[in-house]
Design a protein around this motif. Structure first.
Motif, short mmCIF file in Angstrom:
data_model
loop_
_atom_site.label_atom_id
_atom_site.label_comp_id
_atom_site.label_asym_id
_atom_site.label_seq_id
_atom_site.Cartn_x
_atom_site.Cartn_y
_atom_site.Cartn_z
N ARG A 174 118.84 23.12 50.24
CA ARG A 174 119.04 24.14 49.84
C ARG A 174 119.70 25.11 49.15
N LEU A 175 120.86 26.11 50.00
CA LEU A 175 121.84 26.34 49.52
C LEU A 175 122.76 26.71 48.70
N PRO A 176 123.18 25.67 48.29
CA PRO A 176 123.89 25.17 46.98
C PRO A 176 122.87 25.39 45.50
N GLU A 177 121.57 25.04 45.89
CA GLU A 177 120.89 25.80 44.74
C GLU A 177 120.49 27.45 44.57
N ALA A 178 120.61 27.56 46.05
CA ALA A 178 120.75 29.35 45.41
C ALA A 178 122.19 30.23 45.20
N ALA A 179 123.05 29.21 45.52
CA ALA A 179 124.05 29.89 45.32
C ALA A 179 124.64 29.33 43.60
N ALA A 180 123.77 28.45 43.51
CA ALA A 180 123.76 28.35 41.97
C ALA A 180 123.30 28.75 40.60
N GLY A 200 124.20 33.37 56.38
CA GLY A 200 125.85 33.65 55.91
C GLY A 200 126.42 34.13 54.96
N ASP A 201 126.93 33.27 54.73
CA ASP A 201 128.26 32.88 53.85
C ASP A 201 128.05 33.65 52.51
N ARG A 202 128.83 34.41 52.62
CA ARG A 202 129.53 35.03 51.17
C ARG A 202 129.93 34.92 49.82
N LEU A 203 129.64 35.01 48.84
CA LEU A 203 130.33 34.26 47.56
C LEU A 203 130.79 35.33 46.29
N ASP A 204 131.89 35.61 45.84
CA ASP A 204 132.53 36.00 45.08
C ASP A 204 131.86 35.77 43.92
N VAL A 205 131.28 36.30 42.80
CA VAL A 205 130.16 35.77 41.90
C VAL A 205 130.49 36.67 41.48
N ALA A 206 131.15 37.14 39.90
CA ALA A 206 131.32 38.21 39.15
C ALA A 206 131.65 39.05 39.67
N GLY A 207 132.22 38.72 40.54
CA GLY A 207 133.40 40.25 41.50
C GLY A 207 132.13 41.13 42.33
N ALA A 208 131.21 40.14 42.04
CA ALA A 208 129.94 40.98 43.24
C ALA A 208 129.92 39.88 44.09
N ARG A 244 122.85 33.82 37.59
CA ARG A 244 121.96 35.25 37.48
C ARG A 244 123.32 36.22 37.05
N ALA A 245 124.70 35.55 36.98
CA ALA A 245 125.73 36.45 37.16
C ALA A 245 125.59 38.01 36.42
N GLU A 246 125.26 38.36 35.19
CA GLU A 246 124.90 39.38 34.52
C GLU A 246 123.57 40.03 34.97
N TRP A 247 122.16 39.51 35.63
CA TRP A 247 121.63 40.30 36.60
C TRP A 247 122.12 41.28 37.41
N ILE A 248 123.41 39.94 37.86
CA ILE A 248 123.80 40.78 39.72
C ILE A 248 124.91 41.68 39.57
N VAL A 249 125.64 41.66 38.17
CA VAL A 249 126.36 43.59 37.80
C VAL A 249 125.38 44.39 37.09
N GLU A 250 124.09 43.85 36.51
CA GLU A 250 123.50 44.95 35.61
C GLU A 250 123.06 45.97 37.99
N ARG A 251 122.28 44.67 38.55
CA ARG A 251 121.60 45.69 39.19
C ARG A 251 122.43 46.63 40.22
N LEU A 252 124.26 45.91 40.43
CA LEU A 252 124.52 46.93 41.81
C LEU A 252 125.20 47.77 40.72
N ALA A 253 126.18 48.23 39.53
CA ALA A 253 125.46 49.00 38.40
C ALA A 253 125.20 50.22 38.44
#
Length: 245
Positions: free
Chosen positions: A52-58, A11-19, A63-72
């Motif tokens: 394995r949550l740290p693995e998911a966060a990493a 349930g934690d929320r992280l900021d990755v490349a502003g997302a 995949r920061a670029e993929w995340i930015v593209e999907r949100l755009a």
């Protein structure tokens, strides 16, 4: 300690490349993965276990670029202003400025329905949304009664909500506590047939508290093939949630 400098939890929320990236533990997951939650406009990083949550966060960070593209690709927020025309249960509805309190005017002849409201900016937008909610409650109360009669089910209480996780919810009746169904008011912005499918879906839960064959048989009896309506919500749900944001 995780790569993000602290222990991570489901349930934690992280900021990755502003997302926003939400961490999720799913015991049935076979691997770490990312997906776009179009309704909540956030990325979900899933791990098979809390370990394995740290693995998911990493993985999300990599995949920061993929995340930015999907949100755009998501629909932009749609502001509410006088002069615009929206779809209300599949029919055009014009928004108009007025000197009086907000009011819904049904369609007359060739003239579309109208919502008139006073004020500017957020004041006008909030008045329009309140009016849409009233109209949504009216329609969903009627359709709930219609489907309950067809199913032979007792009429529950009906209300509207603004949940992002689901389009409707059904609480079955219990001793001393009557059944209750809640609908997202944003369904008023969808075609009537789609909104009516959700009403049928929730009413069917009054008889079947699952998604088994008997449940879907009830839904098909009420509205026929539900697949096109479910597909419409998957494709357009993010646009409905962008309205007025």
């Amino acid at each position: 300690m995780s790569l993000f400098g602290r222990s991570l939890a489901d349930g934690d929320r992280l900021d990755v490349a502003g997302a926003v990236v939400r961490l999720k533990v799913h015991s049935r997951a076979r691997r770490v993965s990312l997906r776009l939650d179009r309704t909540k406009r956030e990325i979900v990083a899933t791990a098979p276990s809390a370990r394995r949550l740290p693995e998911a966060a990493a993985f999300a960070r990599d995949r920061a670029e993929w995340i930015v593209e999907r949100l755009a690709e998501l629909p932009q927020s749609q502001s509410i202003a006088p002069g615009m025309t929206i779809d209300l249960f599949g029919r055009p509805c014009r928004l108009e400025a007025a000197a009086k309190a907000a009011h819904f005017h049904p369609a007359v002849g060739d003239e579309p329905a109208r919502i008139s409201a006073r004020g500017e900016g957020a004041t006008f937008a909030n008045a329009v949304i309140r009016t849409i909610k009233r109209e949504a409650l009216r329609v969903f109360t009627e359709r709930t009664a219609f489907h309950c009669a067809a199913l032979g089910a007792k009429l529950p209480s009906v209300s509207v909500m603004d949940a992002r996780a689901r389009w409707g919810s059904c609480r079955p009746g219990l001793p001393g506590k009557p059944a209750a169904i809640r609908y997202s008011w944003r369904l008023a912005l969808s075609p009537f047939e789609v909104a009516d499918y959700v009403a049928a879906h929730e009413c069917a839960h009054l008889l079947e508290l699952n998604h088994g064959p008997r449940f879907w048989a009830h839904v098909k009896t009420l509205v026929g093939d539900e697949k096109p309506h479910r597909a419409w919500l998957r494709a357009e749900g993010a646009r409905l949630h962008a309205f007025g944001r």
